[in-house]
Motif scaffolding. Structure first.
Motif, mmCIF file in Angstrom:
data_model
loop_
_atom_site.group_PDB
_atom_site.id
_atom_site.type_symbol
_atom_site.label_atom_id
_atom_site.label_comp_id
_atom_site.label_asym_id
_atom_site.label_seq_id
_atom_site.Cartn_x
_atom_site.Cartn_y
_atom_site.Cartn_z
ATOM 1 N N PRO B 120 44.693 54.642 35.893
ATOM 2 C CA PRO B 120 44.198 54.775 36.833
ATOM 3 C C PRO B 120 43.110 55.776 38.010
ATOM 4 N N LEU B 121 43.581 53.700 38.533
ATOM 5 C CA LEU B 121 43.105 53.598 39.819
ATOM 6 C C LEU B 121 43.945 54.450 41.211
ATOM 7 N N GLN B 122 45.729 54.755 40.347
ATOM 8 C CA GLN B 122 46.007 54.940 41.217
ATOM 9 C C GLN B 122 46.354 53.910 42.115
ATOM 10 N N GLU B 123 46.074 54.240 44.196
ATOM 11 C CA GLU B 123 46.963 53.586 45.035
ATOM 12 C C GLU B 123 45.894 51.921 45.011
ATOM 13 N N ALA B 124 44.431 52.153 44.142
ATOM 14 C CA ALA B 124 43.733 50.953 44.286
ATOM 15 C C ALA B 124 44.523 50.293 43.015
#
Lengths: 213, 559
Positions: B120-124
């Motif tokens: 759910p954080l994707q790029e992070a």
């Protein structure tokens, strides 16, 4: 920290751009890492060091002069090791009898990697030896093979010249390999890479991207 | 093929590699979605029953496991509630309705726990080589709610609404090849199912589409209880998956000349092969007409708000109508496809011509589908340092003649491409108006070509490329691009990519067409929405029945 190989290469390419290299050189610079990694050399450390030094204007600046078929790297003019190294590698690959002689103490491996990478198409092989005759590395099929990867290259003259003997087998990067880096090194490369970013602004946000929703 | 045929030669790079032509392209048999679904059908891929762990609102997790003859892959989906004001399709977003990974294998509970913390954080987030593709999608709230309400009430959604927005969710990024730690391309490139371009990404998006369909039925079931119904088969198939694409896609096209050259070459070769057919059969002509008529319905349902694009669609519709009318009355089918091609290239709008070229390929899978295997990147093109500069100069003039004339003045350097510090979003600036031109990508190849010509002319005539690069290492990029064009003549876009007349949308449409996207819907000059997999099979069983008959689909298509 562990990066995917292509992630590391992308970071290195951005860092090279951030350090001031033109796009093509930056990409070639990043591509050189793979042959270095294939030999087990500390490619990330070498790359980070060279780029950081270049960005800070430190001692890795060299220029050259050509004496007949020999390219002599000299240290009295400000051209980057990376640029002249890759350029020199192409020059070396340009004809029989050419050789490179010079003093680039921190970047000898880098230069040899550049030679290996740039000359892979012609199937040519090169050795790097110090002026006392000791062979310290060789190229093969786009890879660079160091005689003793853990030994620092002495900060004196070395010569890159066509190799007469059979080459080593190329070490290939395993398909599932990743690159392990220290946090400091990632920070160092990321700092350089961030020099390519443009500060955000309202105009940029609205006009530069679309604006989108 | 008959060597005396009129169409053995492909179109030239000067004809094809313009923003006008690239920006008018449509999907073809060789589009990456078609390649994937053909393989899935041919190899009889199987799918496990989806594992849905969702609450009544549709929030939670889901796992879709698909099995190739040799491996299993799992789409792991996370669905969450987000505030409306934080829902954006742009890269600068930080939350999404749904997030996904394509996982290499079947995740156990420990892996699911790990993925729940990072996906759910994707790029992070940070990922591992077990994850092959990372993606996310936002709901089209109005359409999702409309369909859920209708199904909950025991009704089917109105086709009129689905024609306008043909999807329930839009993907806003699909990352692969090492991004944020996911598997390198090299890790999966030797797997047969992923050898063609972007196959893992296409598989991910197809599975996301399935999830969106199951999700809306799940929500409807909880809303409507016993009165709820499932989507009718033909409606389920008509609902695609949306995609919002901005400038980020354009640098890829520019930065991968060898890859793009292979894509275009495959397409142009396919067209040339079909043009070379001397005597098409009535069955083949019938297939073409069937597809053309379907395309006309598709064009009628392609609704956009952009006036310019709407006019282009209307013009294309008229041209395809005239083409169908003409073919129904022709008397001599000799080299029919070449006749059509010559006519459309001379008389039609770029969109009409490119759609026609897509259509003439449809009857000829046996003749052209093998070209799909030639579209992946092979080993790079090395620079031959020992070639004489005179040779390089000749090739420079041939390949970049469009850039070397007197009209390419510095005034033609108007734009620059850069990356914003805000979540590294690619953007386009105007020189003199925007900050950051000192950090721009060097996409000024027209000007680099001019610099290369000047550098060559400044060196002795017997110098070689190695000497040139020793003196001018900054020209490495343009020299490499010139080398690539020897083997891949379609590798370079033959227009000034920093000029005042730059149309970024053309670059986006070209790449999206190769993916197989349809219904290009520009929302500015720098981003657009498209629909993917509309009309394509929407379950494994469907795939086996009609695997490859969905180009230019429309709401009335029968499958």
């Amino acid at each position: 920290m562990e990066l995917a190989l292509s992630e590391f290469v992308a970071l290195l390419s951005k860092a090279a751009r951030g350090a001031g290299l033109p796009d093509g050189l930056a990409r070639q610079n990043a591509a050189l890492v793979t042959p270095l990694l294939a030999t087990g050399l500390p490619a990330a450390e070498i790359a980070a060091h060279v780029l950081t030094s270049f960005a800070s204007g430190a001692s890795v600046k060299v220029d050259y002069r050509i004496d007949r078929e020999t390219l002599l790297l000299v240290t009295d003019k400000p051209i980057s090791t990376l640029a002249s190294g890759i350029g020199a590698a192409y020059w070396l690959a340009g004809g029989e009898g050419r050789r490179i002689e010079g003093s680039a103490p921190d970047d000898a491996r880098w230069l040899l990697a550049a030679v290996a990478y740039c000359t892979r198409a012609g199937g040519k092989r090169y050795t790097m030896r110090q002026t006392d005759g000791q062979v310290i590395g060789a190229t093969c099929d786009g890879a660079v093979i160091m005689t003793n990867p853990v030994t620092d290259i002495r900060p004196d003259k070395f010569v890159i010249e066509p190799q007469e003997v059979a080459a080593h087998q190329t070490s290939k990067i395993p398909a599932d390999s990743t690159v392990k880096l220290s946090t400091e090194m990632v920070t160092s490369l990321t700092t350089l890479a961030n020099f390519t970013l443009v500060a955000d602004s309202e105009r940029s946000r609205l006009k530069g991207a679309g604006p989108g929703n | 093929m008959d060597s005396a045929s009129p169409a053995l030669n492909r179109r030239t790079p000067d004809e094809v590699m313009t923003l006008t032509t690239l920006g008018a392209m449509f999907p073809t048999r060789l589009s990456f979605m078609r390649l994937l679904l053909r393989r899935m059908a041919h190899e009889k891929w199987q799918m496990d029953a989806p594992l849905l762990s969702l609450d009544a609102q549709g929030y939670g997790t889901a796992v879709y496991t698909i099995r190739t003859p040799e491996r299993a892959y799992s789409l792991v989906a996370f669905s969450q509630a987000i505030p409306d004001e934080r829902r954006t399709d742009r890269v600068i977003a930080e939350v999404w309705d749904t997030t996904y990974v394509l996982y290499d294998g079947i995740p156990d509970q420990a892996e699911m726990d790990r993925l729940a913390n990072c996906v759910p954080l994707q790029e992070a987030g940070r990922f591992t080589p077990r994850e092959i593709v990372l993606s996310r999608a936002n709901k089209s709230i109005r359409m999702f709610e409309h369909v859920a309400d209708k199904l909950a009430n025991g009704e089917q959604p109105a086709l009129a609404d689905l024609r306008r927005v043909g999807y329930l969710m839009r993907t806003t990024a699909v990352y692969g090849n090492g991004k944020f730690g996911v598997a390198d391309r090299s890790r999966i490139a030797d797997r047969a199912e992923f050898q063609a371009p972007f196959q893992a990404e296409m598989l991910t998006v197809w599975l996301i589409r399935l999830f969106t369909l199951d999700l809306v039925e799940h929500v409807a079931r909880h809303r409507g209880g016993a009165s709820a119904v499932l989507l009718a088969g033909h409606i389920r198939r008509f609902i695609g998956i949306g995609n919002a694409t901005g400038l980020g896609m354009a640098p890829f096209l520019i930065n991968h000349p060898e890859l793009i050259g292979r894509w275009i070459e495959a397409r142009e070769t396919a067209v040339a092969r079909v043009r070379a057919i001397a005597n098409p059969t009535q069955t083949e002509i019938g297939t073409f007409l069937s597809c053309a008529e379907r395309a006309l319905s598709h064009l009628c349902e392609w609704q956009v708000e952009d006036d310019g694009y709407a006019a282009r669609i209307r013009a294309t519709t008229g041209e395809i109508e005239s083409l169908v009318t003409w073919i129904r009355s022709f008397t001599d089918p000799t080299y029919l496809w070449d006749q059509i091609t010559c006519h459309t290239l001379a008389k039609f709008s770029p969109d009409g011509a490119e759609m026609t070229l897509s259509l003439i390929l449809e009857p000829y899978g046996d003749l052209i589908d093998d070209l799909g295997t030639s579209m992946s990147l092979a080993d790079g093109t090395p620079i031959r340092a020992d070639q004489p500069l005179s040779d390089l100069r000749s090739r420079l003039v041939a390949a970049y003649g469009w850039a070397l004339g007197p009209d390419m003045s510095q005034e033609q350097r108007r734009h620059f491409w850069y990356v914003s510090a805000a979540k590294q979003e690619p953007r386009l600036g105007e020189i003199g108006e925007d900050e950051g031109d000192d950090k721009a990508f060097a996409f000024d190849y027209a000007f680099q070509a001019r610099s290369l010509l000047a550098a060559i002319d400044s060196l002795p005539s017997d110098a070689d490329v190695g000497s040139l690069l020793l003196h001018h290492p900054e020209l490495l990029d343009i020299v490499e691009r010139l080398e690539i064009q020897q083997a891949q003549p379609y590798a370079e876009i033959r227009e000034n990519l920093v000029g005042p007349d730059l149309v970024p949308l053309a670059l986006l449409r070209c790449k999206l067409a190769f993916f197989g996207a349809a219904k290009f819907d520009p929302l500015s000059d720098k981003w657009l929405r498209v629909t993917l997999f509309q009309g394509a099979p929407s379950c494994i069983a469907d795939l086996q029945q009609a695997p490859d008959d969905w180009i230019f689909s429309h709401s009335g298509s029968e499958h």
